[in-house]
Design an enzyme around this catalytic site. Structure first.
Site, short mmCIF file in Angstrom:
data_model
loop_
_atom_site.label_atom_id
_atom_site.label_comp_id
_atom_site.label_asym_id
_atom_site.label_seq_id
_atom_site.Cartn_x
_atom_site.Cartn_y
_atom_site.Cartn_z
N ARG A 267 1.11 -1.13 -0.15
CA ARG A 267 0.35 -0.13 -0.60
C ARG A 267 0.73 1.19 0.23
O ARG A 267 0.69 2.33 -0.62
CB ARG A 267 -0.79 -0.08 0.49
CG ARG A 267 -1.57 1.36 1.34
CD ARG A 267 -2.94 1.11 1.90
NE ARG A 267 -3.38 0.55 3.33
CZ ARG A 267 -2.42 0.88 4.00
NH1 ARG A 267 -1.71 1.65 4.75
NH2 ARG A 267 -2.27 -0.19 5.16
N TYR B 18 -16.78 15.61 -16.49
CA TYR B 18 -16.99 14.77 -16.45
C TYR B 18 -18.05 14.04 -15.58
O TYR B 18 -18.36 14.36 -14.23
CB TYR B 18 -15.68 14.00 -16.26
CG TYR B 18 -15.97 12.76 -15.88
CD1 TYR B 18 -16.28 11.47 -17.42
CD2 TYR B 18 -15.80 11.99 -14.92
CE1 TYR B 18 -16.37 10.56 -16.88
CE2 TYR B 18 -16.19 10.51 -14.63
CZ TYR B 18 -16.56 9.84 -15.42
OH TYR B 18 -16.62 8.25 -15.40
N ASP C 96 -7.24 18.61 -14.16
CA ASP C 96 -8.15 17.25 -15.42
C ASP C 96 -7.52 17.50 -16.61
O ASP C 96 -8.08 17.14 -18.10
CB ASP C 96 -9.55 16.49 -15.43
CG ASP C 96 -9.79 15.30 -15.52
OD1 ASP C 96 -8.92 14.96 -16.32
OD2 ASP C 96 -10.72 14.82 -14.54
N LYS D 98 -7.90 6.13 -19.42
CA LYS D 98 -8.29 6.45 -20.38
C LYS D 98 -7.14 6.35 -21.72
O LYS D 98 -7.10 5.39 -22.07
CB LYS D 98 -9.12 8.08 -20.75
CG LYS D 98 -10.48 8.19 -20.04
CD LYS D 98 -11.17 7.20 -20.34
CE LYS D 98 -12.43 7.49 -18.64
NZ LYS D 98 -12.65 8.50 -18.47
C1 LIG Z 1 -13.05 9.00 -17.34
C2 LIG Z 1 -12.65 10.67 -16.48
C3 LIG Z 1 -12.54 10.28 -15.85
C4 LIG Z 1 -13.14 8.93 -14.36
O1 LIG Z 1 -11.58 8.94 -14.70
P1 LIG Z 1 -11.63 7.11 -13.84
O2 LIG Z 1 -11.43 5.99 -14.51
O3 LIG Z 1 -12.95 6.13 -14.96
O4 LIG Z 1 -12.48 6.44 -12.48
C5 LIG Z 1 -11.87 12.00 -14.75
N1 LIG Z 1 -12.12 12.52 -15.15
C6 LIG Z 1 -12.16 12.83 -16.89
C7 LIG Z 1 -11.95 13.87 -17.95
C8 LIG Z 1 -12.81 11.16 -17.37
O5 LIG Z 1 -13.06 10.70 -18.71
#
Ligand SMILES: *Cc1c(COP(=O)(O)O)cnc(C)c1O
Length: 379
Positions: free
Chosen positions: A46, A100, A172, A197
């Site tokens: 962890r 998101y 983000d 992604k």
């Molecule tokens: C998918 C996504 C998230 C969340 O990520 P997860 O890996 O699904 O928890 C946050 N921000 C954006 C822009 C995303 O496309």
């Protein structure tokens, strides 16, 4: 070294004992102590695991800014959650309004009841951002470009406004990745990613990343990562490391495909409007030319006849009707009923996340096949 070289050989020189070129997967929860009060640097997974550490070091290097540290989490939302835990009841967070849906849900259903309040602002409007900055705002949380409308906030300008008031900025950067946009170099304090992604790129891992070049913030994120424990496991860390090696290649091909498809969609009679920041008439185009080195591979578009949406989703043969994005496989999604279902309908409508809007994540397939598939589905 340049990003492509760092990425291609990530983890390749870790194992001196065997010379393994591929980073080993350390499926060990615990590590032998060499003696009392001594450690190999790894005690319990962890806190730190070698496969995750190499992934985190790689992510820190490609972020660019000096002294960057990166932390891998179990998902993008776990990474955003770790950032939000740095704040206290009474603090406000100024947030990109069209973001998101899962991030919106996290702010509204988990953090608002604890007294951490999100204020949603059109972050493409600098004056609106400035007006919203009162003494309770402790963080500006930007999504650049935003999901699904691909609005582009000016990161250096907003980070400067924030800095002058002692406010932190987080970006983000899921859609562009450090290969195209490096928020810390642009003045932000934190960069956050859904590693699910583009970073991974193969639709086989759920992961998240926080990166920061502020030592005190890095210590706090490290503390949250260990204390709350939403870490990325060794197998997923390895998969993400493997995916990262081809990120620059994948992104280049995906972007080339996306530009061609966006141009073609713009001239299609069944299409009312195309949102792609690589098109010169997109309002975020000039900003991305300054603060990024590409436009990504996400396209949203409005169909002229919303009643045609079910037939389009049923009609695609190569595009897959699925949530998520950033993988080598092209996907199509319907944000209003899928990714953004947790947003109140009135807010969705006002933002433009309506029942005409479809979102494409463009993959690495042959662009002629992708175009033909859309052509027949739109017909
Ligand atoms: C998918 C996504 C998230 C969340 O990520 P997860 O890996 O699904 O928890 C946050 N921000 C954006 C822009 C995303 O496309």
């Amino acid at each position: 070294m340049k990003q492509a070289s760092i990425l291609a050989q990530a983890g390749s020189r870790w194992d001196d004992k065997t010379g393994a070129v591929s980073m080993p997967v350390y499926h060990s929860s615990t590590f032998r102590h060499p003696g009392l009060g001594r450690s190999t640097g790894f005690d319990y997974s962890r806190s730190a695991n070698p496969t995750r550490s190499v992934l985190e070091q790689t992510l820190a290097k490609i972020e660019g800014a000096e002294n960057t540290r990166a932390f891998a989490f179990a998902s993008g939302l776990a990474a955003i959650d770790a950032i939000l835990r740095l704040f206290r009841p009474g603090d406000q967070i100024l947030v990109t309004e069209d973001l998101y849906g899962g991030t919106f849900r996290l702010f509204e259903t988990l953090f608002r009841p604890y007294g951490i309040e999100a204020k949603y602002v059109n972050t493409t409007d600098l004056a609106a951002v400035e007006r919203a900055l009162d003494h309770r705002v402790k963080l500006i949380f930007l999504e650049v470009p935003s999901n699904p409308l691909l609005n582009v906030a000016d990161i250096p300008a907003i980070a400067a406004l924030a800095k002058a008031r002692g406010i932190l900025t987080a970006v983000d950067n899921t859609f562009l990745t450090p290969v195209r946009q490096r928020p810390l170099e642009l003045g932000a304090d934190l960069a956050v990613y859904s590693g699910t992604k583009y970073l991974n790129g193969h639709d086989d891992v759920v992961a998240g990343v926080v990166a920061t070049n502020r030592p005190e913030l890095a210590d706090k994120i490290a503390f949250v990562q260990n204390a709350a424990g939403a870490i990325l496991g060794p197998q997923d860390s390895w998969l993400l490391l493997r995916g990262l090696k081809t990120l620059p290649l994948r992104l280049a091909k995906q972007e080339a495909n996306a530009l061609e498809l966006a141009q073609w969609l713009s001239g299609h009679s069944a299409v009312k409007r195309v949102f792609y920041p690589g098109l010169p008439d997109h309002p975020g185009h000039e900003i991305l030319r300054r603060q990024a080195s590409g436009f990504g591979a996400m396209i949203s578009f409005e169909v002229a006849d919303p009643d045609r949406v079910p037939a389009i989703l049923a009609g695609v043969k190569l595009f897959m009707f699925a949530e998520s994005l950033g993988g080598v496989e092209s996907l199509i999604t319907f944000p209003a009923v899928q990714t953004h279902a947790d947003m109140a309908p009135a807010i969705r409508e006002r933002l433009g996340i309506n029942h005409r809007l479809l979102r494409l994540s463009i993959g690495i397939e042959d662009v002629d096949d992708l175009r033909q598939d859309l052509e027949q589905a739109l017909a």
